[in-house]
Enzyme design. Sequence first.
Site, PDB file in Angstrom:
ATOM      1  N   ASP A   1      69.461  80.050  18.211  1.00 34.94           N
ATOM      2  CA  ASP A   1      68.996  78.716  17.833  1.00 34.94           C
ATOM      3  C   ASP A   1      68.349  78.718  16.449  1.00 34.94           C
ATOM      4  O   ASP A   1      67.524  77.862  16.133  1.00 34.94           O
ATOM      5  CB  ASP A   1      68.006  78.175  18.858  1.00 34.94           C
ATOM      6  CG  ASP A   1      66.759  79.046  18.998  1.00 34.94           C
ATOM      7  OD1 ASP A   1      66.779  80.179  18.502  1.00 34.94           O
ATOM      8  OD2 ASP A   1      65.775  78.578  19.601  1.00 34.94           O
TER       9      ASP A   1
ATOM     10  N   ASP B   1      57.849  89.978  22.704  1.00 34.09           N
ATOM     11  CA  ASP B   1      57.273  89.642  21.407  1.00 34.09           C
ATOM     12  C   ASP B   1      55.753  89.785  21.396  1.00 34.09           C
ATOM     13  O   ASP B   1      55.173  90.297  20.429  1.00 34.09           O
ATOM     14  CB  ASP B   1      57.697  88.244  20.956  1.00 34.09           C
ATOM     15  CG  ASP B   1      57.527  87.198  22.044  1.00 34.09           C
ATOM     16  OD1 ASP B   1      57.228  87.551  23.194  1.00 34.09           O
ATOM     17  OD2 ASP B   1      57.690  85.993  21.739  1.00 34.09           O
TER      18      ASP B   1
END
Length: 441
Positions: free
Chosen positions: A207, A285
């Site tokens: 994306d 992350d």
Amino acid sequence: MIRKRSSLILCGTFLFVTWNAVLVLLLWGRTPQGQLGNGPRDLALMPTSDLVGDVIRMAESFESELGKQKEILSQILSHQSLWKPRPNRKRPKVNAPSQPVIPILVIACNRVTVRRCLDKLLQHRPSAELHPIIVSQDCGHADTAAVIGSYGNKVTHLKQPDLSGIAVRPEHKKFQGYYKISRHYRWAISQAFRNISHSSVVIVEDDLEVAPDFFEYFRALLPVLKSDPSLWCVSAWNDNGRDGYVDPGKADLLYRTDFFPGLGWMLLREAWEELEPKWPASFWDDWMRQPEQRRGRACIRPEISRTLTFGRQGVSLGQFYDKYLKYIKLNSEFVPFTKLDLSYLKEETYRSNFNKEVYGAAVVTYEDVKQGQLTGSGPFRLQYSSKDSFKVMAKNLGIMDDLKSGVPRTGYRGVVSFFYRGRRIYLAPPPGWTQYDPTWS
């Protein structure tokens, strides 16, 4: 003179004895009468009762054979140019890239809008040889696979083989998507480094849209990353890079940051060999932002982002998207980073210059900044002294206020740099800052 004459006599004697020995051997080897030879040559060499005639015939035969050998040698010499090496002849060169290959690894799942990501990558890619595009797809989504497949040999399409569910604690059931993402990242990055044997890779999600100088940015920063052990990644992303919060005249400005940004980031094989054995089951992350992984190292980030996310829907359910992410400014000016001097990013140089810039700036209050009462062109320093004071000022000024393991987004040594109403602001801790407090999260 006597010695010379004696030598001549000895040589003459030797030749005489040798000649007679040859004649004796010929007589001994003479074929008996009635025995036929094997051909004309044998007849020519066959001894008879006439000794002198035999010698003459042998001499003629040897002369004939010598003529044939001479003719063969002449033919060989006439083709000498074909086999004799030519000193000035250049060997054909193997077409191997003279520049490092930096593959782009696209992490995909079930979004057919991956087309937008791939179209921009292919549009701005300067070389298919230097920047192969690898799309790793999880989820097994047929429509997304069809979109990826439509690009043919322009991309390499990998499919994550393990699509099984993951057993999680009951309270983490709603986070199962994060577990699958972490599993996919580990598999995909391992493919790039182990099976395809690259030495570096740039990771983007399906994306993300990239800027025109996206590839130029990473090409220029690869040698910086390789040569500086105090760095462990390069990111194309500025978490506070909304339009109005970045200096539009500083598209070439780069920073060191203690916060792992992600969203278009480059990693070296050596760093992956360190991370892969302990890769987390979920929330990869945030795990990267922990001090155990960061180990005091920094990443490089730009003033103006080289990636833009257009994926509102995902496992994070649009967290931060409507308020921050969809307003991120994507760089539109091509910056020739590979021709710029980036030595200012070296740790000692950068830290010294950064501290002088920040702590040499005029100290102002939150009210001065918020109400636009600053005088002069700046930069200005706005000081915080606690987690709460940081979060209040960050939130009210419109920058991201969350911290991970005590590190603010885009922070370097506790300092967050941003643009506000046309002036540079440093939201900074007091002078003498030494380390982050992991409890500030």
